[in-house]
Design a protein around this motif. Structure first.
Motif, PDB file in Angstrom:
ATOM      1  N   LEU B  41       1.064  -1.147  -0.187  1.00  0.00           N
ATOM      2  CA  LEU B  41      -0.128  -0.208  -0.193  1.00  0.00           C
ATOM      3  C   LEU B  41       0.752   1.165   0.196  1.00  0.00           C
ATOM      4  O   LEU B  41       0.451   1.879  -0.876  1.00  0.00           O
ATOM      5  N   ILE B  42       1.889   1.484   0.797  1.00  0.00           N
ATOM      6  CA  ILE B  42       2.996   2.597   0.870  1.00  0.00           C
ATOM      7  C   ILE B  42       3.481   2.421  -0.242  1.00  0.00           C
ATOM      8  O   ILE B  42       3.529   3.723  -1.147  1.00  0.00           O
ATOM      9  N   ALA B  43       4.032   1.621  -1.042  1.00  0.00           N
ATOM     10  CA  ALA B  43       4.313   1.695  -2.248  1.00  0.00           C
ATOM     11  C   ALA B  43       3.704   2.364  -3.419  1.00  0.00           C
ATOM     12  O   ALA B  43       4.383   2.654  -3.999  1.00  0.00           O
ATOM     13  N   ALA B  44       2.832   1.119  -3.548  1.00  0.00           N
ATOM     14  CA  ALA B  44       1.560   2.091  -4.462  1.00  0.00           C
ATOM     15  C   ALA B  44       1.420   3.520  -4.423  1.00  0.00           C
ATOM     16  O   ALA B  44       1.138   3.835  -5.168  1.00  0.00           O
ATOM     17  N   THR B  45       1.162   4.213  -2.663  1.00  0.00           N
ATOM     18  CA  THR B  45       0.606   5.248  -2.800  1.00  0.00           C
ATOM     19  C   THR B  45       1.594   6.032  -3.502  1.00  0.00           C
ATOM     20  O   THR B  45       1.820   7.259  -3.326  1.00  0.00           O
ATOM     21  N   LEU B  46       3.497   5.678  -3.168  1.00  0.00           N
ATOM     22  CA  LEU B  46       4.626   6.696  -2.923  1.00  0.00           C
ATOM     23  C   LEU B  46       4.456   7.272  -4.738  1.00  0.00           C
ATOM     24  O   LEU B  46       4.772   7.636  -5.545  1.00  0.00           O
ATOM     25  N   ILE B  47       4.384   5.873  -5.486  1.00  0.00           N
ATOM     26  CA  ILE B  47       4.155   5.531  -6.641  1.00  0.00           C
ATOM     27  C   ILE B  47       2.979   6.259  -7.561  1.00  0.00           C
ATOM     28  O   ILE B  47       3.153   6.897  -8.629  1.00  0.00           O
ATOM     29  N   TRP B  48       1.702   5.580  -7.702  1.00  0.00           N
ATOM     30  CA  TRP B  48       0.245   6.294  -7.719  1.00  0.00           C
ATOM     31  C   TRP B  48      -0.045   6.834  -6.627  1.00  0.00           C
ATOM     32  O   TRP B  48      -1.544   7.944  -7.634  1.00  0.00           O
TER      33      TRP B  48
END
Lengths: 85, 157
Positions: B41-48
């Motif tokens: 979730l954190i990675a997705a938030t940072l990327i998208w």
């Protein structure tokens, strides 16, 4: 046929071809895992019938095999939606 | 035919009566997802951005429900018969793909969905959880003596 295509509204041909592409991607991505799961489960059942005492181990491997094979189907499925945008 | 007779002699029902290993694996993965999901979730938030986070949440839900449904169905079929395992494995695959299709068709036009984030999250979560679980399963199969609980049982009390 070309004259028929020329009469299409702008973008209509593109939308149609995208739909065809989606169908091919999803269909192709579902056939492979379907065959794969059939092979995994078929062989697991043969193994369990031959050696019932190893059923626990066989079913563990079978479940993981199914899940890994299914990843391919999910991949193609999601890709088909990404293609259509 | 000879193999089929041999199988009958060995009572295939006994194979079907083994403990529900699929359920154990699926709930193990569910437990591990508690650690993996925040990273996804954190990675997705940072990327998208925010759309990526909501798409990832949908993807993680899809993957977990898919795994648990598969495990429950196979565990149930294993208690019925070997034929039921085959039927449930292949039929279940079709039904679960149908469910995934339905969910994605329902959410794909929502403004808070990013399809690329959804796709990447589905794959990362599914494969991540499987490889994580595979480490433990393959270690248990290769070295049964290292299985948790085995040492305790072997020790004299």
């Amino acid at each position: 046929m070309l004259s028929t295509l020329a009469q299409q509204a702008p973008g209509e041909l593109e939308a149609g071809l995208t739909a065809v592409g989606r169908g091919i991607v999803y269909g192709g991505a579902a056939i492979g895992p379907g065959v794969g799961i059939g092979i995994v489960v078929g062989n697991a059942i043969t193994a369990m019938a031959r050696q019932p005492e190893a059923a626990g181990m066989v079913r563990t491997t079978m479940f993981l095999g199914i899940a890994f094979t299914e990843a391919l189907a999910l991949f193609g499925f999601v890709l088909s939606f990404i293609i259509s945008g | 035919m000879r193999d089929a007779h041999d199988a009958d002699d060995k009572d295939p029902k006994a194979a079907a009566g083994a403990p529900a290993v699929e359920k154990a694996i699926a709930f193990d993965m569910l437990r591990r997802s508690v650690w993996l999901v925040p990273f996804v979730l954190i990675a997705a938030t940072l990327i998208w951005g925010a759309d990526g986070a909501s798409s990832s949440a949908v993807a993680v839900g899809l993957v977990l429900v898919n795994l648990v449904l598969s495990a429950l169905a196979l565990s149930w079929a294993a208690n019925v018969s070997l034929n039921a395992i085959m039927a449930v494995a292949l039929g279940g695959f079709a039904v679960r793909m149908g469910l995934v299709t339905l969910v994605i068709v329902l959410v794909k036009d929502e403004p808070w969905i990013d399809l690329v984030a959804l796709g990447v999250s589905v794959l990362v979560t599914h494969l991540g959880l499987l490889f994580w679980e595979l480490r433990y399963v393959s270690a248990s199969l290769a070295f049964p003596g290292l299985k948790p609980g085995t040492v305790k049982e072997a020790r004299p009390s």
